[in-house]
Design an enzyme around this catalytic site. Sequence first.
Site, PDB file in Angstrom:
ATOM      1  N   TYR A 144       0.796  -1.452  -0.086  1.00  0.00           N
ATOM      2  CA  TYR A 144      -0.159   0.005   0.041  1.00  0.00           C
ATOM      3  C   TYR A 144       0.986   1.332   0.071  1.00  0.00           C
ATOM      4  O   TYR A 144       0.524   2.294  -0.213  1.00  0.00           O
ATOM      5  CB  TYR A 144      -1.035   0.013   1.284  1.00  0.00           C
ATOM      6  CG  TYR A 144      -2.148  -0.624   1.246  1.00  0.00           C
ATOM      7  CD1 TYR A 144      -1.975  -2.175   0.878  1.00  0.00           C
ATOM      8  CD2 TYR A 144      -3.399  -0.316   1.353  1.00  0.00           C
ATOM      9  CE1 TYR A 144      -3.198  -3.025   0.882  1.00  0.00           C
ATOM     10  CE2 TYR A 144      -4.467  -0.972   1.052  1.00  0.00           C
ATOM     11  CZ  TYR A 144      -4.555  -2.237   1.145  1.00  0.00           C
ATOM     12  OH  TYR A 144      -5.545  -3.052   0.743  1.00  0.00           O
ATOM     13  N   LYS A 201       4.430 -15.061   2.401  1.00  0.00           N
ATOM     14  CA  LYS A 201       4.510 -15.873   0.906  1.00  0.00           C
ATOM     15  C   LYS A 201       6.266 -16.069   0.896  1.00  0.00           C
ATOM     16  O   LYS A 201       6.489 -15.820  -0.241  1.00  0.00           O
ATOM     17  CB  LYS A 201       3.794 -15.120  -0.094  1.00  0.00           C
ATOM     18  CG  LYS A 201       3.533 -15.734  -1.522  1.00  0.00           C
ATOM     19  CD  LYS A 201       2.690 -17.107  -1.382  1.00  0.00           C
ATOM     20  CE  LYS A 201       2.874 -17.739  -2.700  1.00  0.00           C
ATOM     21  NZ  LYS A 201       2.098 -18.985  -2.842  1.00  0.00           N
ATOM     22  N   ASP A 233      -1.723 -18.533   0.921  1.00  0.00           N
ATOM     23  CA  ASP A 233      -2.494 -19.173   0.133  1.00  0.00           C
ATOM     24  C   ASP A 233      -3.152 -20.404   0.983  1.00  0.00           C
ATOM     25  O   ASP A 233      -4.511 -20.549   0.978  1.00  0.00           O
ATOM     26  CB  ASP A 233      -1.796 -19.629  -0.861  1.00  0.00           C
ATOM     27  CG  ASP A 233      -0.721 -20.348  -0.906  1.00  0.00           C
ATOM     28  OD1 ASP A 233      -0.143 -20.215   0.017  1.00  0.00           O
ATOM     29  OD2 ASP A 233       0.017 -20.821  -1.963  1.00  0.00           O
ATOM     30  N   ASP A 257      -5.499  -7.447   4.826  1.00  0.00           N
ATOM     31  CA  ASP A 257      -6.720  -6.968   4.217  1.00  0.00           C
ATOM     32  C   ASP A 257      -7.679  -7.979   3.450  1.00  0.00           C
ATOM     33  O   ASP A 257      -8.878  -8.114   3.919  1.00  0.00           O
ATOM     34  CB  ASP A 257      -6.517  -5.820   3.123  1.00  0.00           C
ATOM     35  CG  ASP A 257      -7.545  -5.264   2.387  1.00  0.00           C
ATOM     36  OD1 ASP A 257      -8.617  -5.078   3.049  1.00  0.00           O
ATOM     37  OD2 ASP A 257      -7.644  -5.553   1.026  1.00  0.00           O
ATOM     38  N   ASP A 261     -11.369  -9.854   5.268  1.00  0.00           N
ATOM     39  CA  ASP A 261     -12.716 -10.056   4.629  1.00  0.00           C
ATOM     40  C   ASP A 261     -13.156 -11.406   4.611  1.00  0.00           C
ATOM     41  O   ASP A 261     -14.278 -11.788   4.910  1.00  0.00           O
ATOM     42  CB  ASP A 261     -12.772  -9.500   3.173  1.00  0.00           C
ATOM     43  CG  ASP A 261     -13.065  -8.143   3.137  1.00  0.00           C
ATOM     44  OD1 ASP A 261     -12.694  -7.206   4.287  1.00  0.00           O
ATOM     45  OD2 ASP A 261     -13.848  -7.638   2.214  1.00  0.00           O
TER      46      ASP A 261
HETATM   47  C1  IPM Z   1      -9.863  -2.015   4.606  1.00  0.00           C
HETATM   48  C2  IPM Z   1     -10.398  -1.371   3.274  1.00  0.00           C
HETATM   49  C3  IPM Z   1      -9.417  -0.565   2.807  1.00  0.00           C
HETATM   50  C4  IPM Z   1      -8.094  -1.215   2.722  1.00  0.00           C
HETATM   51  C5  IPM Z   1      -9.758  -0.048   1.474  1.00  0.00           C
HETATM   52  C6  IPM Z   1     -11.175   0.789   1.779  1.00  0.00           C
HETATM   53  C7  IPM Z   1      -8.850   0.795   0.640  1.00  0.00           C
HETATM   54  O1  IPM Z   1     -10.678  -2.479   2.547  1.00  0.00           O
HETATM   55  O2  IPM Z   1      -9.925  -1.077   5.600  1.00  0.00           O
HETATM   56  O3  IPM Z   1      -9.761  -3.173   4.849  1.00  0.00           O
HETATM   57  O4  IPM Z   1      -7.797  -1.962   1.994  1.00  0.00           O
HETATM   58  O5  IPM Z   1      -7.388  -0.922   3.853  1.00  0.00           O
HETATM   59 MG    MG Z   2     -10.406  -4.365   3.474  1.00  0.00          MG
END
Ligand code: IPM
Ligand code: MG
Length: 368
Positions: A144, A201, A233, A257, A261
């Site tokens: 990032y 990784k 993975d 990240d 999710d």
């Molecule tokens: C998170 C989000 C952000 C990230 C996005 C919105 C840029 O997905 O906080 O997990 O990737 O950090």
């Molecule tokens: Mg995210």
Amino acid sequence: MGAPLNICLLPGDGIGPEVMRQAQKVLDRIAERYGVTFTCHEALIGGAAIDALGTAFPAETLEAARAADAVLLAAVGGPKWETGNPDDPRPEEGLFAIRKELGLYANLRPVRAYDQLIGASPLKPEVVRGSDVLIVRELTGGLYFGKRDRTYDVPGAGPGGAPGQYAFDTMEYSEYEVERIVRRAFEFALQRGKRVHSIDKANALGVSRMWRQVARGVAEEYPQVEFREMLVDNAAMQLMLDPRQFDVIVSENTFGDILSDEAAVLCGSLGMLASASLGDGTALYEPVHGSAPDIAGCGIANPLAQILSVELMLRYSFGMQNAADALAAAVERVLDEGYRTPDLADSHTDPSKVLGTEAMGDKVVEFI
Ligand code: IPM
Ligand code: MG
């Protein structure tokens, strides 16, 4: 009554302002019950800031965040600001800037399979029941924030050897950055299940090989904590196959990240996941979910991730363990009594207990 606690509120975009209002109601209730004063100041970030001031992270927002005792953020982004022009400001830049400027390198994302929501997960109950994972995501380095560029009309970069575009992002870490995030993970593991999985990784990336070496060094200082290494993975698969093997997961920015999710599947909805971003100064709290522009303004967004972000704020920034416990218990009770926002409802949910954003916020307040 002690000195007021200053909170910088950043509602942002999409469902952000709707869920933030519920968090404010919760703060009001906590203030009343626990005899504290919260002084809240709103500031602009993301698309809302672009619309008003032309930048996703105005200088006055940084100033307000720095002056606060804690920052509570909702969400940024939306199709309105996807202009397709790479020179236009992007809402997410606000997020990256505040994380970087406040030095918030440690992003904690607790994921727990609530017994009451087992049915909301598509996974088998016997797989998810009892899962309780803390993802510690590195937040100010890696892909990032590494060197990046996008250039046009590069000879040979287009289809068929024509001139075309060329772009790159770089995953960069210093030993120091790895050491401090892994150490944080071990410190949290000491207070929890005493196991750390470091995710990388290393079979493909040099950065990961350094990460592994540094993580092993830190692990030696914590003989009370079991240390395991896993390729990302495989970790993605293991999270779904056998989530209970995990206690604390530590990983670089992008992997964290993605895995967080994925881990949301364990608790049934991304609408339940809160996060704390910690550095050495003012901390920031935000839900893991985004601005959900598709349901913005419909009054159906789940405010619980935002409300649980307040719980983390009470715990980590204000040392108000009793209030944090009371808030967590109120959320449990809401779920015990069968109340659900639409994202949490399943075929067994009593339709009269499916609540909108405001009503869900009110229920939590009622039970504090
Ligand atoms: C998170 C989000 C952000 C990230 C996005 C919105 C840029 O997905 O906080 O997990 O990737 O950090
Ligand atoms: Mg995210």
